[in-house]
Design a protein around this motif. Structure first.
Motif, short mmCIF file in Angstrom:
data_model
loop_
_atom_site.label_atom_id
_atom_site.label_comp_id
_atom_site.label_asym_id
_atom_site.label_seq_id
_atom_site.Cartn_x
_atom_site.Cartn_y
_atom_site.Cartn_z
N ALA A 139 0.79 -1.53 -0.24
CA ALA A 139 0.12 -0.03 0.04
C ALA A 139 0.72 0.93 0.18
CB ALA A 139 -0.43 0.09 1.29
N VAL A 140 2.04 1.47 0.37
CA VAL A 140 2.84 2.75 1.28
C VAL A 140 3.84 2.50 1.37
CG1 VAL A 140 2.41 2.82 3.68
CG2 VAL A 140 2.84 4.53 2.15
N VAL A 141 4.69 3.45 0.96
CA VAL A 141 5.79 2.40 1.79
C VAL A 141 7.15 3.95 2.12
CG1 VAL A 141 9.15 2.40 0.67
CG2 VAL A 141 6.48 1.34 -1.17
N LEU A 142 7.51 3.16 3.76
CA LEU A 142 7.80 4.72 4.05
C LEU A 142 9.69 4.80 3.74
CD1 LEU A 142 7.50 7.08 6.43
CD2 LEU A 142 7.30 5.33 8.36
N LEU A 143 10.10 6.44 3.59
CA LEU A 143 11.77 6.15 3.25
C LEU A 143 12.23 7.52 3.88
CD1 LEU A 143 10.80 5.31 -0.56
CD2 LEU A 143 12.94 3.75 1.31
N ASN A 144 13.14 7.10 4.04
CA ASN A 144 14.22 8.05 4.73
C ASN A 144 14.78 8.96 3.39
OD1 ASN A 144 14.13 8.13 7.87
ND2 ASN A 144 14.27 5.98 6.84
N HIS A 145 15.08 10.07 3.02
CA HIS A 145 15.60 10.68 2.38
C HIS A 145 17.04 10.46 2.83
CE1 HIS A 145 16.23 14.16 -0.83
NE2 HIS A 145 15.93 12.97 -1.40
N VAL A 146 17.86 11.21 3.64
CA VAL A 146 18.72 10.49 4.26
C VAL A 146 19.43 9.88 5.02
CG1 VAL A 146 21.25 11.86 4.74
CG2 VAL A 146 19.83 12.63 3.15
N ASP A 147 19.83 9.20 5.68
CA ASP A 147 19.81 8.13 6.77
C ASP A 147 20.20 8.76 7.66
OD1 ASP A 147 19.89 4.73 7.13
OD2 ASP A 147 21.02 6.18 8.25
N TYR A 148 19.56 8.07 9.11
CA TYR A 148 20.10 9.41 9.89
C TYR A 148 21.24 8.74 10.76
CZ TYR A 148 19.14 5.95 13.82
OH TYR A 148 18.77 4.20 14.78
N ARG A 149 21.50 7.49 10.12
CA ARG A 149 23.19 6.99 11.43
C ARG A 149 24.27 7.35 10.30
NH1 ARG A 149 24.00 2.28 11.98
NH2 ARG A 149 25.02 2.18 13.64
N THR A 150 23.92 6.94 8.62
CA THR A 150 25.29 6.46 8.58
C THR A 150 25.49 7.78 7.42
OG1 THR A 150 23.97 6.01 6.31
CG2 THR A 150 24.99 4.11 7.69
N GLY A 151 24.27 8.93 6.91
CA GLY A 151 23.98 10.01 6.17
C GLY A 151 23.70 9.90 4.66
N ALA A 152 23.58 8.19 4.60
CA ALA A 152 23.67 7.79 3.35
C ALA A 152 21.93 8.65 1.94
CB ALA A 152 23.51 6.43 2.90
N ALA A 168 1.41 1.95 -5.58
CA ALA A 168 1.91 2.08 -3.92
C ALA A 168 2.19 3.68 -3.74
CB ALA A 168 2.79 1.16 -3.62
N GLN A 169 2.08 3.86 -2.84
CA GLN A 169 2.09 5.23 -2.57
C GLN A 169 3.56 5.36 -1.47
OE1 GLN A 169 -1.23 7.41 -1.55
NE2 GLN A 169 -2.32 5.80 -0.85
N VAL A 170 4.30 6.53 -1.63
CA VAL A 170 5.61 6.95 -0.86
C VAL A 170 5.04 7.80 0.23
CG1 VAL A 170 6.39 8.04 -2.94
CG2 VAL A 170 8.20 7.02 -0.94
N VAL A 171 5.61 7.81 1.10
CA VAL A 171 6.05 9.07 2.47
C VAL A 171 7.54 8.89 2.48
CG1 VAL A 171 5.43 9.57 4.59
CG2 VAL A 171 3.88 8.02 2.82
N TRP A 172 7.88 9.99 2.17
CA TRP A 172 9.55 10.81 2.45
C TRP A 172 9.65 11.31 3.71
CZ3 TRP A 172 13.08 8.71 -0.14
CH2 TRP A 172 13.33 7.93 -0.95
N ASP A 173 10.09 10.88 4.80
CA ASP A 173 11.34 11.50 5.17
C ASP A 173 11.76 12.33 5.66
OD1 ASP A 173 12.60 12.05 7.49
OD2 ASP A 173 11.65 10.18 8.52
N LEU A 174 11.66 13.63 5.20
CA LEU A 174 12.96 14.36 4.93
C LEU A 174 13.60 15.51 6.31
CD1 LEU A 174 10.42 16.83 2.35
CD2 LEU A 174 12.01 14.40 1.94
N CYS A 175 13.64 14.91 7.42
CA CYS A 175 14.26 15.09 8.43
C CYS A 175 15.80 15.75 7.84
CB CYS A 175 14.42 13.91 9.82
SG CYS A 175 12.10 14.28 10.79
N HIS A 176 16.36 14.68 7.67
CA HIS A 176 17.78 15.04 6.81
C HIS A 176 18.08 15.32 5.81
CE1 HIS A 176 19.21 13.68 11.45
NE2 HIS A 176 18.25 12.88 10.83
N SER A 177 17.13 16.12 5.29
CA SER A 177 17.68 16.50 4.34
C SER A 177 17.05 17.87 3.76
CB SER A 177 17.25 15.54 2.67
OG SER A 177 15.62 15.45 2.81
N ALA A 178 15.83 18.47 4.29
CA ALA A 178 15.24 19.63 4.73
C ALA A 178 16.42 20.65 4.50
CB ALA A 178 14.06 19.39 4.89
N GLY A 179 17.25 21.47 3.87
CA GLY A 179 17.76 22.58 4.17
C GLY A 179 19.40 21.63 4.18
N VAL A 180 19.35 20.81 2.98
CA VAL A 180 20.80 19.95 2.76
C VAL A 180 20.78 20.67 1.35
CG1 VAL A 180 22.34 18.19 2.92
CG2 VAL A 180 20.71 19.16 4.87
#
Lengths: 366, 366
Positions: A139-152, A168-180
């Motif tokens: 149904a949906v994929v939850l992904l990090n734009h930048v990995d919080y541990r490795t920085g990938a 499928a839909q996708v939810v992007w977590d931009l915590c470590h990429s907004a402003g980068v």
């Protein structure tokens, strides 16, 4: 480079802007104005003098930094709460059976996904972004734009297309990429995105998070946290919930104005930032630090070439080493079991900071 | 009476402390300290110098005002979000089929209850507190301690016992009663309570709400918003959610520190307040206002004798009349369709304020 706009204490090399951004100098004064004048003098009247619309107005300011046209981003609540809204909204009414969650995710995303799965009857499956094996059950994929541990840095275009190719839909977590780096949510046809504002955006400790719901999804987006701020006529005080037709439906309760207006002030420094130039500077800083760590120490840099603004170094006894770094004025952080993290906020970190930090790390670990 | 501790503008009679409490004078200075020193100088280190535990510490301060022993109240998120946590937690795993919701409730509680019902498969039934007709199908009852429109005070002891007599749980909304009168959550065996802090507690616009989960319910309380702040080892960054054994499990994401520490400062004025004396003074102020409104105007006071700190007056053209009151320096608010609301915060409203407000209302409506 805008270091002169920030309050960085004398003698400190601050490499933890990926956890808590430093305060722009003018935020303190703005908070005085908000507390003394807006709250103190205007009192309840301030709600109709800018407070009520602040979540949308500030959302639009962030929208400009993540490739979202106006009316698609709203600010409020924590990142965790916004993950809940986005995921629950994405799976509502689906006949598909699974939520796929980036297995290297910052834990809160995974914890919230577990709860959403439990409430909605879907299964949850953890997978690495490089091998998600999505199917028509997804149904949906939850992904990090930048990995919080490795920085990938994950490839937003490729992974979004991969999700869409099976419907499928996708939810992007931009915590470590907004402003980068430049982000293009609209252009890449992203379904939902969320992120925090207290890292590279410097909004202040625990400043409100944001959620992006694109125009074409807004009329069908059901916010599970259907608070009165998302109602189409909030002051009509109607007994039944009728969501606002637009992004306002992603709001929940009364917004935390002091934290929100501190963020608003902090965003002033972004008004004339060229994100492509900023990205270049971030890449230069992280390359410089990596080069010096690899030259001066025997530690392994685990951050891949395709990265955010962070360099992570594997180091036994990471906690003790970080404590010593901090004692010597180099502030980063560590993540279990053995990772030192160094964030390079291009707005206020200098080349000299990067070199000096690597030298200090070498002194401690040699 | 602590009027000298508050910033009330010259010439203003402030009767809207039931919507947004006035700022204690020292809050502005405290915010400077938080922004400049804690955020600016200490930066990320402040998280281990008091920020991380702030939600519990401040929760305990509120606990003292609502009859909750330590370790049962935590601060964070909005009221709406906390209603969602409490209701979803209350019905999780139940075989009962209905949520009963106070039909006169502030709308957000009802809106959230609708969403909880939809997510959990229960039905929702609206009922007046005086005739709830609870049965063994009732899983939980959501009640307001003080009605936001009329100011009517519900009997917490009687209604809690009524719910318990059929084996139902009760969630009390204390938004309009915290800081108004002595409350005895522990003694009355209340199951859950939530409330806001920006009305009579003066925490600031949109300051974080609170949730009360009594000790004996904590180990079985499942927070649907299972964010990393509620994990038993948040910094272990484990892939699986394991809730803290105590009240910390009611936390969600990173707390909004600026709003939260403004609330913390605002609570200083409560440290030596005797709630029984405060209650007496609130009853005196509201009686005085009612008496003068009934003597000087032909308007109907709809607030019953058993009340909170609010007097509501039915008035055709309520909006226009309130606009004129505000223009003359008497600040209250109105609620649709025809209710004028006047809140009497005993910490800073004087007898003269109450009389002058009634006189001004009479001048406008005569």
């Amino acid at each position: 480079m805008k270091r002169e706009l920030f309050d960085i204490p004398e003698g400190v090399i601050y490499l933890d802007g990926n956890s808590l951004g430093a305060p722009p100098k003018h935020v303190a004064e703005r908070m005085q104005e908000v507390v003394k004048h807006q709250w103190g003098t205007r009192l309840i009247r301030s709600w109709s003098e800018g407070w009520w619309e602040a979540p949308q107005r500030i959302g639009d300011r962030i929208g400009r930094l993540i490739g979202a046209a106006e009316g698609q981003v709203v600010v409020g609540d924590s990142t965790s709460v916004n993950v809940f809204k986005a995921l629950t909204g994405a799976v509502k009414g689906t006949s598909r059976t699974e939520i796929v969650c980036d297995e290297s995710t910052f834990p809160t995303d995974g914890y919230i996904a577990q709860s959403v799965a439990s409430l909605t009857g879907l299964k949850i499956r953890a997978a690495h972004p490089s091998s998600m094996e999505l199917t028509e059950d997804t149904a949906v994929v939850l992904l990090n734009h930048v990995d919080y541990r490795t920085g990938a840095l994950n490839d937003m275009k490729e992974l979004t297309e991969q999700a869409h190719s099976v419907g499928a839909q996708v939810v992007w977590d931009l915590c470590h990429s907004a402003g980068v780096l430049p982000i293009e949510l609209d252009a890449l046809n992203v379904d939902f995105a969320i992120g925090c504002t207290y890292k590279f955006l410097n909004g202040g400790p625990g400043s409100p998070a944001f959620i992006y719901v694109p125009k074409h999804r807004q009329s069908t987006f059901e916010n599970p946290l259907s608070g009165w701020n998302g109602h189409r006529e909030p002051f009509a005080m109607e007994p039944s919930y009728e969501p606002d037709p637009g992004i306002v439906r992603a709001r929940v309760g009364t917004p935390d104005i002091l934290s929100m207006l501190a963020l608003d002030a902090a965003l002033d420094v972004w008004d004339d930032v060229d994100l492509a130039e900023l990205r270049e500077r971030g890449l230069k800083l992280t390359a410089l630090f990596r080069e010096h760590v690899e030259k001066l120490t025997s530690l392994e840099v685990i951050t891949p070439e395709v990265r955010g603004n962070q360099i992570s170094v594997r180091c036994p006894d990471a906690k003790a080493v970080m404590d010593e770094l901090i004692a010597r004025g180099v502030i980063g952080d560590h993540r279990p079991p053995d990772v030192l993290r160094f964030g390079f906020a291009p707005l206020y970190v200098t080349d000299e900071d990067a070199i000096k930090a690597a030298e200090t790390l070498a002194e401690i670990t040699r």
